[in-house]
Scaffold this active site. Structure first.
Site: not given
Length: 307
Positions: A133-135
């Site tokens: 997942l993105d940050k």
């Protein structure tokens, strides 16, 4: 170290071990090579076995998978564990944490948290993130504890997301089929473009008010920033998503949460479904949304169950 045992059935009587492990149990050539190097990597009825040896009904075949993780910094940060067994671990990743270490971010990533967890248990393992997942995206992240588990589960996980977007999509339920690509290799920004990779996002609206809506999304394809790009493309960027035009006064990050993952367990061979609780910042917006209006799908029925 992970030891897995198989009792040979009548259907595979006479099969050689290489065929059994590779074609029937799904071990990759890379993992089988590592098993061959270990003295107890492949055992038949407790004795060392070669991949050319054949098995018969009733034999006990066991494989022992060893891991050699690279040293990693240990994080003291606590992250909720949603599921764990000998093969997999699922975290509820917070929104301000990257999954992997990067050049300018070496500590307090999910990989560092996992390294600390393994050190506490006395079993150092490589962090193999299955669904990155993105940050600033929160939610369920699966980590495979062995190369076999990683190979077997890769590309098979069904993921569902909760997103809060500006305005209200029309239709309330739909599919966005628009290819996504990068404008240039030095920029992380993606966009819909004719020569991009195929990207399909299915969405349905759960609730809405005059300013924003909560939608569920599923992804037949998995491109970087896919939901963020597609919702911006149809004029409904995610709240807090500065990169793709979202308003920032209501939430400090893109309002995106992976709330559910479903997969076939690589060893148990049964389906596992895990739900990640919605974080406070998105739950607050969701509660505001629900208080104003419950939407219905095109067929007049409520579009989804509660998160």
């Amino acid at each position: 170290m992970r030891k897995i045992e198989y009792v040979i059935s009548h259907e595979v009587d006479g099969c050689d071990i290489l065929t059994y492990l590779h074609r029937i149990q799904g071990y990759s050539s890379r993992v089988i090579k590592s098993l061959k190097r270990a003295p107890d990597g492949i055992l038949k009825n407790g004795q060392h076995a070669r991949t050319i040896d054949r098995v018969k009904e009733g034999d006990l075949l066991s494989v022992t998978i060893y891991d050699q993780p690279k040293p990693a910094c240990l994080s003291t940060r606590q992250v909720e564990i949603l599921y764990e067994d000998d093969d997999l671990l699922v975290y509820n990743k917070p929104w301000d944490m990257p999954c992997h270490q990067a050049k300018y971010h070496q500590q307090d990533t999910l990989a560092n948290v996992f390294a600390a967890h393994c050190a506490k248990q006395g079993t150092p393992l490589t962090c193999r993130v299955v669904n990155r997942l993105d940050k600033d995206t929160s939610g369920a992240v699966i980590i495979a504890k062995t190369p076999y588990a990683a190979d077997h589960i890769a590309g098979t996980v069904e993921k569902k997301y909760l997103a809060i977007v500006q305005g209200t999509p029309h239709p309330l339920r739909g599919e966005i089929n628009a290819p996504i690509g990068r404008y240039n290799q030095r920029d992380i920004v993606r966009g819909v473009m004719e020569n991009g990779q195929e990207a399909i996002t299915q969405y349905w609206t759960y609730c809405a008010n005059e300013s924003f809506s909560a939608i569920y999304c599923s992804l037949p394809t998995g491109r970087t920033h896919q939901i963020r790009v597609h919702m911006s493309f149809i004029g409904h960027p995610l709240l807090g998503d500065r990169l793709y035009g979202g308003r920032e006064e209501l939430i400090k990050r893109q309002a995106l949460h992976c709330y559910q993952v479903k997969f076939l367990h690589p060893v148990k061979r049964e389906f596992v479904e895990i739900t990640a609780p919605v974080p406070f910042d998105m739950k607050k917006l969701l509660d505001q949304c629900e208080k104003i209006l419950k939407t219905t799908g095109d067929n007049g029925k409520k579009t989804s169950d509660n998160v």
